[in-house]
Design an enzyme around this catalytic site. Structure first.
Site, short mmCIF file in Angstrom:
data_model
loop_
_atom_site.label_atom_id
_atom_site.label_comp_id
_atom_site.label_asym_id
_atom_site.label_seq_id
_atom_site.Cartn_x
_atom_site.Cartn_y
_atom_site.Cartn_z
N LYS A 50 23.64 56.00 75.24
CA LYS A 50 24.31 54.72 75.54
C LYS A 50 25.81 54.95 75.74
O LYS A 50 26.43 54.35 76.61
CB LYS A 50 24.04 53.71 74.41
CG LYS A 50 22.59 53.24 74.41
CD LYS A 50 22.20 52.43 73.19
CE LYS A 50 20.69 52.17 73.21
NZ LYS A 50 20.17 51.49 72.03
N GLN A 94 22.05 49.91 66.13
CA GLN A 94 20.85 50.67 66.50
C GLN A 94 19.78 50.51 65.42
O GLN A 94 20.04 50.71 64.23
CB GLN A 94 21.21 52.16 66.67
CG GLN A 94 20.06 53.03 67.12
CD GLN A 94 19.61 52.74 68.56
OE1 GLN A 94 20.43 52.43 69.43
NE2 GLN A 94 18.31 52.80 68.80
N ASP A 117 22.57 43.00 72.44
CA ASP A 117 21.13 43.22 72.31
C ASP A 117 20.35 41.91 72.43
O ASP A 117 19.13 41.92 72.54
CB ASP A 117 20.82 43.86 70.95
CG ASP A 117 20.71 45.38 71.05
OD1 ASP A 117 20.39 45.88 72.14
OD2 ASP A 117 20.94 46.05 70.03
#
Ligand code: NAP
Length: 285
Positions: A50, A94, A117
């Protein structure tokens, strides 16, 4: 005649290029911050990817990594600092987090306008209400693939296998918003094969190798394989590879949905930056 495989890598490269151009046009620095707790090797690889993809698109990034035994409170304090930091546009936690942490508490601590997200209840609620702002990257990537391949969604039968907050539920909402007739299947669904066989668009997001077999697929259907399973024979999806003999269009694993997820994360980060920095109205706000 076998169906066509969707090249997720190529489409992801195109989306990343578009994001890079738009970041340049935007003219202000855009910044993504990530939080990783623990030593799960796959998570470390995902987060590093990422960051690499962000840099390639001209997006700055901040990398916060903590040992597994870090108290939840310490991570929440970092989230609060990033929320308050005007230079940070997107924050990503994460998953999975270590067992002593509550994932909902940590992910919901992220300011919703920076929640790239799309896990925050505000963003999930907006999607549910038909006023989406930041949408989870994986189902968003699937929609982009369907659009790119002109898959007709209005009035079609769409079957989503899996009902997680990250993939299954937002996937179903996005398909519904495009006027598909959506069925959501899960571990308690009876006659899974019968539901699947009705689908013009079948999305598998379960985490079980080979769950979807050729006899479960309507000839010519579009089959999207979100599953990522590490097996002795390498990385495989939830869909048996022989399904390509029946499907009209299908995503491979690897090289299908996976690359799109990172591309859409970058797109979400730019969207968050634009809205926050330019004070653009968010739908429904
Ligand atoms: P998850 O939270 O474990 O959810 C799995 C879903 O599958 C659950 O809703 C579960 O039902 C359902 N399920 C389990 N066994 C089933 C069965 N035999 N028949 C029908 N449904 C069944 O997983 P997730 O986070 O959504 O991820 C799903 C898969 O996608 C995983 O392989 C994951 O690695 C992959 N993934 C890939 C990407 C990417 O970028 N490519 C991104 C995210 C996830 P219940 O709700 O009843 O338990």
């Amino acid at each position: 005649m076998p169906g066509e495989l969707i090249d997720g890598k190529a489409l992801a490269a195109k989306v990343r290029q578009q994001v890079a151009e738009e970041v340049t046009e935007f003219g202000e620095p855009v910044c993504l911050a990530t939080i990783l707790v623990g030593d799960d090797p796959a998570s470390h690889i995902y987060v590093s990817r990422k960051h690499d993809a962000s840099h390639e698109a001209g997006i700055d990034s901040r990398d916060h990594r903590f040992p597994s035994e870090t108290p939840e409170q310490e991570v929440l304090e970092v989230v609060a600092e990033l929320n308050a930091d005007a230079a940070v546009d997107g924050i990503l936690v994460q998953l999975p987090l270590p067992e002593h942490m509550d994932e909902a508490t940590v992910t919901r601590a992220v300011e919703w306008a920076k929640d790239v997200d799309g896990f925050h209840p505000e963003n999930a609620g907006r999607l549910f209400l038909g006023e989406p702002h930041l949408v989870p990257a994986t189902p968003l990537g699937v929609m982009r693939m369907l659009e790119e391949h002109d898959v007709q969604l209005e009035g079609c039968e769409a079957v989503v296998i899996g009902r997680s907050e990250i993939v299954g539920k937002p996937m179903a909402m996005l398909l519904l918003a495009e006027h598909a007739t959506v069925t959501i299947c899960h571990s308690r669904t009876r006659e899974l094969a019968e539901h699947a066989r009705r689908a013009d668009v079948l999305v598998a997001a379960v985490g079980r190798p080979g769950l979807v077999t050729p006899d479960m697929v309507k000839p010519g259907a579009t089959v999207i394989d979100v599953g990522v399973n590490r097996t002795e024979s390498g990385l495989v999806g939830d869909v048996d590879r022989a399904v390509i003999e029946v499907a009209g269009l299908m995503t491979p694993v690897p090289g299908g949905v996976g690359p799109m997820t990172i591309a859409m994360l970058l797109s979400n980060t730019l969207k968050a930056a634009r809205h926050r920095r330019l004070g653009l109205a968010v739908p429904g706000a």
